[in-house]
Design an enzyme around this catalytic site. Structure first.
Site, short mmCIF file in Angstrom:
data_model
loop_
_atom_site.label_atom_id
_atom_site.label_comp_id
_atom_site.label_asym_id
_atom_site.label_seq_id
_atom_site.Cartn_x
_atom_site.Cartn_y
_atom_site.Cartn_z
N TYR A 12 0.85 -1.19 0.00
CA TYR A 12 0.00 0.00 0.00
C TYR A 12 0.89 1.24 0.00
CZ TYR A 12 -3.62 3.35 1.45
OH TYR A 12 -4.49 4.41 1.51
N ASP A 37 9.18 2.90 0.11
CA ASP A 37 8.10 3.53 0.85
C ASP A 37 8.30 3.17 2.32
OD1 ASP A 37 5.83 4.25 2.17
OD2 ASP A 37 4.44 3.39 0.71
N LYS A 49 3.52 8.91 8.98
CA LYS A 49 3.29 8.28 10.29
C LYS A 49 4.25 8.80 11.38
CE LYS A 49 0.48 4.72 8.37
NZ LYS A 49 0.59 4.08 7.07
C1 LIG Z 1 -0.05 4.50 5.70
C2 LIG Z 1 0.77 4.25 4.52
C3 LIG Z 1 0.74 5.11 3.40
C4 LIG Z 1 -0.24 6.24 3.28
O1 LIG Z 1 -0.06 7.22 4.24
P1 LIG Z 1 -1.28 8.20 4.58
O2 LIG Z 1 -0.69 9.16 5.56
O3 LIG Z 1 -2.37 7.35 5.14
O4 LIG Z 1 -1.68 8.86 3.32
C5 LIG Z 1 1.64 4.89 2.39
N1 LIG Z 1 2.51 3.86 2.44
C6 LIG Z 1 2.57 3.02 3.49
C7 LIG Z 1 3.58 1.93 3.50
C8 LIG Z 1 1.68 3.17 4.54
O5 LIG Z 1 1.71 2.30 5.54
#
Ligand SMILES: *Cc1c(COP(=O)(O)O)cnc(C)c1O
Length: 428
Positions: free
Chosen positions: A144, A239, A267
């Site tokens: 994701y 990511d 985060k």
């Molecule tokens: C949570 C998450 C996102 C998206 O971040 P948001 O602040 O919710 O837009 C992207 N990549 C990873 C790996 C994530 O866990």
């Protein structure tokens, strides 16, 4: 009734907010039942509007790595708020947090702050396309990267190597530029490069997958991606929205010893306020406006409250040499406890763990990618989730999410969790 007020609030919310929530997983659709509404949180504990208390294993999906309402972060935000909450004009604070972040993450020269992980990943891909003058990206099934169009792509049918939209509203045109591979499968990635040797701008990957449960990379996988990117002139995007500042000060790049070309954050970096960021070497970052011509902007980017929270968070993490070992030990204690219960009961399971990320799948085959994460018994997961919730343990309300431990959890809290786990599992 245990969830009376939450139920009433959820009904009200559904009148004015789609599904009653501002992010789908919160609605408990996959586990059924009514989401709890939070009143407040402190340390390892959540307090709901009905007066119930929970040990929290999602930590706001990662950010609250030091526990909720961590005093230095709260103080920093309060102090900053008195000076005004947004200017759209530079502040010294932005340089301070940028320098601090760059000191912690390996080998990056510059970083730009945005408002979410989604924005960070979306911008990283645009930057990679701008730098390489190529259009396609490779993403992994089950990873994701936020809800931007290019990432909402699922596997196409049969031999088709490019994906199809996984949400209405994503165009076929967008989907054709997102190539899909199974996570942990280097052979599939090699095939994609052979098929499109000069068209792939970047690979984007969660170095430790955390959105299909926790799935660590198999030996050689990330190194292989690095080599393929170098061989074909593509960029490697890590990511690290979940893993950054969580698995180590320098995230997965530091822990696993692989260098990405662009890394994205979110985060933890915001200390619980809406922050994302992406970082790279000068030769890549200098393509970004106003230095270069790849456009990216944000009215509230670098917001002073968010930067103050993030800076207080990073400074604490940086000053705590034992934090990551301690978090890993606590998570291991949970793992050992869970395992002993499951073994006694002879229930098929897989527990994946790396550092303070851990997930439990009710299956007997190793969980290494989206396919193997999928077949778990959903009914069993739901009764497990609700059983734990009733015991006062708040777990992610989906079988596809990792747990995130926070440093406010004590060994006693973890032992209590294992006891609750035992009584829930023994009812199976
Ligand atoms: C949570 C998450 C996102 C998206 O971040 P948001 O602040 O919710 O837009 C992207 N990549 C990873 C790996 C994530 O866990």
């Amino acid at each position: 009734m245990r969830y009376q007020r939450s139920s009433a609030l959820f009904k009200e919310a559904q009148q004015v907010i789609p599904g009653g929530v501002n992010s789908p997983v919160r609605a408990f659709r996959s586990v059924g039942g009514t989401p709890i509404f939070v009143e407040k949180a402190k340390g390892a504990y959540l307090y709901d509007v009905d007066g119930n208390t929970y040990l929290d294993y999602i930590a706001s999906w990662g950010p609250m790595i030091l526990g909720h309402a961590y005093a230095p972060v709260i103080e920093a935000v309060k102090k900053r708020a008195d000076k005004g909450t947004s200017f759209g004009i530079p502040t010294e604070l932005e340089t301070e947090i940028a320098s601090w972040a760059l000191k912690m993450i390996p080998h990056m020269d510059k970083i730009r702050f945005v408002n979410s992980g989604t924005e960070a990943c979306m911008s990283a891909v645009r930057l990679a396309r701008g730098v390489t003058q190529r259009e396609k990206i490779i993403k992994f099934k089950g990873c994701y990267h936020g809800h931007s169009d290019a990432f909402l792509i699922q596997a196409g049918s049969g031999a088709v190597t490019f994906g199809s939209p996984s949400s209405p509203g994503v165009t076929k045109g967008t989907a054709k530029d997102t190539l899909l591979s199974a996570f942990n499968n280097l052979t599939e990635v090699e095939h994609l490069f052979k098929e499109y040797p000069e068209e792939i701008a970047a690979i984007i990957v969660e170095p430790v997958a955390g959105n299909m449960g926790c799935i660590p990379p198999v030996e050689g996988f990330l190194k292989g991606l690095r080599q393929l990117c170098d061989q074909y002139g593509s960029l490697l995007i890590f990511d690290e929205v979940m893993t950054g500042f969580r698995l180590a000060k320098g995230g997965a790049q530091e822990l696993l010893g692989i260098k990405a070309d662009i890394a994205t954050y979110g985060k933890v970096v915001g200390g619980g306020l809406p922050v994302g960021a992406f970082a790279a070497k000068n030769e890549i970052m200098n393509h970004l406006a106003p230095e270069g011509n790849v456009y990216q902007a944000g009215t509230l980017s670098g917001n002073p409250l968010a930067m103050a929270a993030g800076l207080a968070m990073l400074q604490t993490l940086d000053a705590e040499p034992d934090l990551y070992t301690r978090l890993a030990q606590k998570t291991e204690r949970l793992e050992v406890g869970f395992k002993s219960v499951l073994e006694k009961k002879a229930i098929p399971y897989q527990i994946n763990r790396l550092g303070s990320m851990i997930s439990l799948h009710f299956t007997d085959q190793p969980v290494i990618d989206f396919e193997t994460a999928a077949p778990g018994d959903n009914a069993q997961f739901n009764s497990y989730f609700h059983g734990m919730l009733n015991e006062g343990i708040y777990l992610p309300p989906s079988a596809f999410e990792s747990y995130f431990l926070n440093d406010a959890l004590s060994n006693e809290d973890i032992d209590k969790t294992v006891e609750s786990f035992s009584s829930v599992i023994n009812k199976f």
